[in-house]
Design a protein around this motif. Structure first.
Motif, short mmCIF file in Angstrom:
data_model
loop_
_atom_site.label_atom_id
_atom_site.label_comp_id
_atom_site.label_asym_id
_atom_site.label_seq_id
_atom_site.Cartn_x
_atom_site.Cartn_y
_atom_site.Cartn_z
N GLU A 15 0.81 -1.21 0.00
CA GLU A 15 0.00 0.00 0.00
C GLU A 15 0.85 1.27 0.00
O GLU A 15 0.36 2.35 -0.30
CB GLU A 15 -0.97 0.01 1.19
CG GLU A 15 -0.30 -0.07 2.54
CD GLU A 15 -0.22 -1.50 3.08
OE1 GLU A 15 -0.21 -1.66 4.31
OE2 GLU A 15 -0.19 -2.43 2.26
N TRP A 18 1.69 3.12 -3.82
CA TRP A 18 0.83 4.17 -4.33
C TRP A 18 -0.38 4.28 -3.42
O TRP A 18 -0.69 3.38 -2.64
CB TRP A 18 0.38 3.89 -5.77
CG TRP A 18 -0.20 2.51 -5.96
CD1 TRP A 18 -1.47 2.10 -5.70
CD2 TRP A 18 0.51 1.36 -6.45
NE1 TRP A 18 -1.60 0.77 -5.99
CE2 TRP A 18 -0.41 0.29 -6.45
CE3 TRP A 18 1.81 1.15 -6.91
CZ2 TRP A 18 -0.06 -1.00 -6.88
CZ3 TRP A 18 2.16 -0.13 -7.34
CH2 TRP A 18 1.24 -1.18 -7.32
N ARG A 19 -1.06 5.40 -3.50
CA ARG A 19 -2.24 5.62 -2.66
C ARG A 19 -3.39 4.70 -3.11
O ARG A 19 -3.39 4.21 -4.22
CB ARG A 19 -2.71 7.07 -2.77
CG ARG A 19 -1.72 8.10 -2.22
CD ARG A 19 -2.16 9.52 -2.57
NE ARG A 19 -2.18 9.72 -4.01
CZ ARG A 19 -3.25 10.06 -4.73
NH1 ARG A 19 -4.42 10.25 -4.13
NH2 ARG A 19 -3.16 10.23 -6.04
N ASN A 20 -4.36 4.54 -2.24
CA ASN A 20 -5.57 3.79 -2.58
C ASN A 20 -6.77 4.70 -2.30
O ASN A 20 -7.53 4.50 -1.36
CB ASN A 20 -5.64 2.51 -1.74
CG ASN A 20 -6.73 1.57 -2.24
OD1 ASN A 20 -7.08 1.61 -3.42
ND2 ASN A 20 -7.26 0.76 -1.36
N TRP A 61 -7.59 -5.92 -9.39
CA TRP A 61 -6.38 -5.38 -8.80
C TRP A 61 -5.46 -4.85 -9.89
O TRP A 61 -5.50 -5.30 -11.03
CB TRP A 61 -5.66 -6.41 -7.94
CG TRP A 61 -5.48 -7.77 -8.54
CD1 TRP A 61 -6.38 -8.79 -8.54
CD2 TRP A 61 -4.33 -8.25 -9.24
NE1 TRP A 61 -5.87 -9.89 -9.20
CE2 TRP A 61 -4.61 -9.59 -9.63
CE3 TRP A 61 -3.09 -7.71 -9.56
CZ2 TRP A 61 -3.70 -10.38 -10.32
CZ3 TRP A 61 -2.18 -8.49 -10.26
CH2 TRP A 61 -2.49 -9.80 -10.62
N ASP A 190 1.00 8.06 -9.53
CA ASP A 190 0.52 8.42 -8.19
C ASP A 190 1.26 9.63 -7.64
O ASP A 190 0.65 10.55 -7.06
CB ASP A 190 0.68 7.22 -7.26
CG ASP A 190 0.25 7.52 -5.84
OD1 ASP A 190 -0.97 7.55 -5.58
OD2 ASP A 190 1.13 7.75 -4.98
N ASP A 195 -5.17 9.58 -9.48
CA ASP A 195 -5.82 8.60 -8.63
C ASP A 195 -5.91 7.25 -9.34
O ASP A 195 -6.48 7.15 -10.43
CB ASP A 195 -7.24 9.06 -8.26
CG ASP A 195 -7.24 10.19 -7.24
OD1 ASP A 195 -6.16 10.51 -6.70
OD2 ASP A 195 -8.33 10.76 -6.99
N ILE A 197 -7.63 3.82 -8.91
CA ILE A 197 -8.78 3.34 -8.14
C ILE A 197 -9.03 1.88 -8.51
O ILE A 197 -9.53 1.58 -9.61
CB ILE A 197 -10.02 4.21 -8.40
CG1 ILE A 197 -9.69 5.68 -8.11
CG2 ILE A 197 -11.19 3.74 -7.55
CD1 ILE A 197 -10.74 6.65 -8.57
N GLN A 198 -8.70 0.98 -7.58
CA GLN A 198 -8.86 -0.44 -7.81
C GLN A 198 -10.24 -0.90 -7.34
O GLN A 198 -10.95 -0.19 -6.63
CB GLN A 198 -7.77 -1.22 -7.09
CG GLN A 198 -6.36 -0.82 -7.52
CD GLN A 198 -5.28 -1.55 -6.75
OE1 GLN A 198 -5.01 -2.72 -7.01
NE2 GLN A 198 -4.66 -0.86 -5.81
N ASN A 199 -10.63 -2.10 -7.78
CA ASN A 199 -11.93 -2.67 -7.43
C ASN A 199 -13.06 -1.70 -7.77
O ASN A 199 -13.97 -1.45 -6.98
CB ASN A 199 -11.98 -3.05 -5.94
CG ASN A 199 -10.91 -4.04 -5.57
OD1 ASN A 199 -10.80 -5.10 -6.20
ND2 ASN A 199 -10.09 -3.72 -4.58
#
Length: 410
Positions: A15, A18-20, A61, A190, A195, A197-199
């Motif tokens: 994590e 990069w940011r989540n 992912w 990042d 941004d 953005i996963q999932n």
């Protein structure tokens, strides 16, 4: 994502790479697809054009689609001027990509041999070598003895079913570590404020007149100034939502790796005739790929008979591999166009851009496509390297037919 490359000096937890973030309500550019092409496009939007209010939406992912499921071959020895242009541009970017990203990608320029087994193979191969030279691409025709010098484990005997009559050779070609490439692009994007953005699966589009003004997702609606489709094998599901058709077919494409071995395979070897391509990864496993499964589908697995034929071809070309143990197999979803070339550029919507149809050539095009696609989005004008691959060529008939011209892995 459980490991990191040696020497990266990064925190132990993924994590921190990069940011989540939670998605914002609106972005200047929304990129659908968090694989190599989507991430590279985001990076070059920021680096080359200063556009950072960007979201990269990934339904699963990060880089878990074709980016994680390819055989990592990088080359530019394509027949036609249009193909040679974009792939050579990409190869030049590969040569400086580790410095650009500030991240180890293990790019190894070990060369690629495309074997010829018949007189027609020889004629086609020599033609491609001469076309490459005209385009300033390093290309050579080598005989069986030189093939043996470049890759001693190749069977160049004259009494086998498909004897090696020679090969094309591109010394600057090679392989890279696919996961590291994706992580490098993701970190730089990042850092620029983009941004990832996963999932976040796309479920629909919000349209107004001839524009798309928003994207519906499993994490809420997101307003968009421009939308870029980088979803590879799933592109047709998105264009169906938008109400226009593309001449794409999606197929499973399988590959496999062996157990870890000592270094025995110094280059990349490809054969269209016996339909296999082989390299040895940095850790030591043999990486082998073949042709696509003939049926259409979105499943990330294929038929076992393809694997059987692939291994039979590999053992014929490399008898020393007969005792190697198969470690695992996998499949990606390739999107194939009628002329075996990609579709990149504008769509019937004023602010929606399309990147698809790369078949099995998507990984090697990653930095070049990202550079040119970002330029196209920023300037609303196709970059010269991708202009020939517009969707409307299937109306005008100006196809770029690379069938059989670029060996088994297109």
């Amino acid at each position: 994502m459980t490991s990191q490359p040696p020497g990266a000096h990064l925190p132990d937890h993924p994590e921190f790479l990069w940011r989540n973030p939670e998605p914002k309500k609106a972005y200047d550019v929304v990129i659908i697809g968090g694989g190599g092409h989507g991430l590279a496009t985001a990076h070059y939007l920021a680096k080359n054009h200063g556009i950072t209010n960007v979201a990269v939406l990934e339904k699963g992912w990060l880089a878990g689609g074709n980016m994680a499921r390819n055989t990592t071959i990088i080359r530019s020895n394509y027949l036609w001027d249009e193909s040679a242009g974009i792939y050579e541009h990409s190869l030049k970017l590969w040569e400086g990509l580790e410095e650009d990203l500030g991240y180890p990608i293990l790019f190894s320029q070990r060369g690629v041999l495309n074997l010829a087994h018949t007189l027609q193979d020889v004629r086609d191969s020599v033609r491609r070598v001469e076309a490459n030279k005209l385009n300033g691409i390093d290309a050579q025709w080598v005989g069986p003895d030189e093939v043996k010098k470049l890759c001693p484990v190749v069977n160049t005997s004259s009494d086998i079913r498909y004897p090696v009559l020679g090969a094309t050779y591109q010394p600057r070609a090679g392989i890279a570590k696919h996961d590291y490439v994706a992580w490098g692009f993701a970190r730089r994007a990042d850092e620029a404020g983009i941004d990832i953005i996963q999932n976040c699966a796309v479920t629909g589009f919000i349209r107004k007149d001839n524009k798309v003004v928003g994207v519906r997702t499993t994490r809420g609606d997101i307003a968009a100034g421009q939308v870029a489709l980088c979803a590879a094998g799933h592109t047709s599901t998105l264009t169906d939502m938008l109400g226009f058709r593309t001449p794409l077919q999606s197929h499973p494409l399988q590959a496999l790796v062996s157990e870890l071995l000592e270094p025995v395979h110094p280059t990349v070897v490809m054969s269209n005739h016996v339909h296999v391509y082989v390299s040895q990864a940095h850790k030591g496993e043999l990486v082998m790929g073949a042709g696509i499964d003939s049926y259409n589908g979105y499943g990330q697995r294929g038929a076992f008979h393809i694997i059987e034929r692939q291994m039979a071809a590999a053992v014929e070309l490399f008898p020393a591999f007969a005792r190697a143990h198969l470690l695992r197999t996998w499949a990606g979803i390739v999107d194939v166009c009628p002329d075996a070339s990609p579709i990149v550029g504008r769509t019937p919507y004023d602010n929606v851009y399309l990147d698809c149809g790369w078949g099995t050539g998507g990984f090697k095009a990653t930095p070049g496509l990202g550079w040119c696609f970002a330029d196209t989005i920023a300037n609303d004008e196709p970059h010269p390297y991708i202009a020939p691959f517009s969707l409307d060529r299937f109306v005008t008939g100006a196809l770029v037919d690379e069938h059989g011209a670029a060996a088994v892995a297109h």
